[in-house]
Motif scaffolding. Structure first.
Motif, short mmCIF file in Angstrom:
data_model
loop_
_atom_site.label_atom_id
_atom_site.label_comp_id
_atom_site.label_asym_id
_atom_site.label_seq_id
_atom_site.Cartn_x
_atom_site.Cartn_y
_atom_site.Cartn_z
N GLY A 62 -7.54 9.66 -9.44
CA GLY A 62 -6.61 10.26 -8.50
C GLY A 62 -6.34 9.35 -7.32
N THR A 63 -5.16 9.54 -6.73
CA THR A 63 -4.78 8.80 -5.54
C THR A 63 -3.99 9.72 -4.62
N ALA A 64 -4.08 9.42 -3.34
CA ALA A 64 -3.24 10.07 -2.34
C ALA A 64 -2.73 8.97 -1.43
N ARG A 65 -1.46 9.08 -1.06
CA ARG A 65 -0.88 8.10 -0.15
C ARG A 65 -0.05 8.85 0.89
N ILE A 66 -0.26 8.49 2.13
CA ILE A 66 0.51 9.06 3.22
C ILE A 66 1.19 7.92 3.93
N ALA A 67 2.52 7.96 3.96
CA ALA A 67 3.29 6.89 4.59
C ALA A 67 4.65 7.43 5.01
N ASP A 68 5.05 7.07 6.21
CA ASP A 68 6.39 7.41 6.71
C ASP A 68 6.73 8.89 6.56
N GLY A 69 5.77 9.76 6.87
CA GLY A 69 6.04 11.20 6.83
C GLY A 69 6.09 11.80 5.45
N GLU A 70 5.63 11.07 4.43
CA GLU A 70 5.63 11.61 3.07
C GLU A 70 4.24 11.48 2.46
N VAL A 71 3.85 12.51 1.74
CA VAL A 71 2.58 12.52 1.02
C VAL A 71 2.87 12.37 -0.46
N MET A 72 2.15 11.46 -1.12
CA MET A 72 2.24 11.31 -2.57
C MET A 72 0.85 11.57 -3.13
N LEU A 73 0.76 12.48 -4.10
CA LEU A 73 -0.52 12.85 -4.68
C LEU A 73 -0.42 12.75 -6.19
N GLU A 74 -1.40 12.10 -6.79
CA GLU A 74 -1.46 12.02 -8.25
C GLU A 74 -2.92 12.12 -8.67
#
Length: 160
Positions: free
Chosen positions: A36-48
């Motif tokens: 799993g990964t989570a990324r927070i950048a430029d006001g957006e969250v990406m979760l996989e």
């Protein structure tokens, strides 16, 4: 969003799946989250994250082999959730396993303020008019599945 960065699954986590009542009973199963990964950048969250549904356990020794056969009949044993959102509170995406793709909305609570990111995830999806080749089930008009889990992630990159 105050903190930005990337996180990776730190240790194996477990997702719980609970169905609505099907005939005489409901199914409550657990499966491990293996990546799993989570990324927070430029006001957006990406979760996989990837769930090893080929290792699902219902705790019922009669039902488990049937569920495993069902999983292997339509997938490689992996379910991948991928989604995005404006915050962890609402991440919208799809869960895909083999040729089955379902929309899924998850709400995650956690604070990205440290190197550890504990995400409590929950969501719900529904299937209609399906055939389950499991003993006593057959044709199902509708089944709701509740998803819950705790994902523990470690920071992979520094704040940006």
């Amino acid at each position: 969003m105050a903190d930005q960065g990337s996180w990776r699954l730190a240790s194996q986590s477990t997702i719980s799946l609970k169905t609505s009542r099907i005939g005489l009973f409901g199914i409550h199963a657990h499966a491990p989250v293996v990546d799993g990964t989570a990324r927070i950048a430029d006001g957006e969250v990406m979760l996989e994250f990837i769930v090893a549904i080929d290792q699902v356990s219902t705790g019922n020794p009669v039902l488990d082999p049937e569920v495993h056969a069902l999983v292997h009949s339509g997938s490689d044993g992996r379910l991948t959730f991928s989604g995005t959102g404006a915050s962890l509170a609402e991440v919208t995406g799809h869960a895909v396993a083999g040729n089955v793709k379902v929309p899924l909305e998850l709400a995650a609570t956690g604070s990205p303020d440290s190197d550890d990111l504990q995400l409590q995830v929950s969501g719900k999806t529904s299937f209609t008019d399906i055939h389950l080749p499991l003993p006593g089930m057959g044709h199902i008009h509708q089944i709701d599945i509740d998803i819950e889990g705790l994902l523990t992630l470690m920071r992979a990159t520094a704040n940006s």
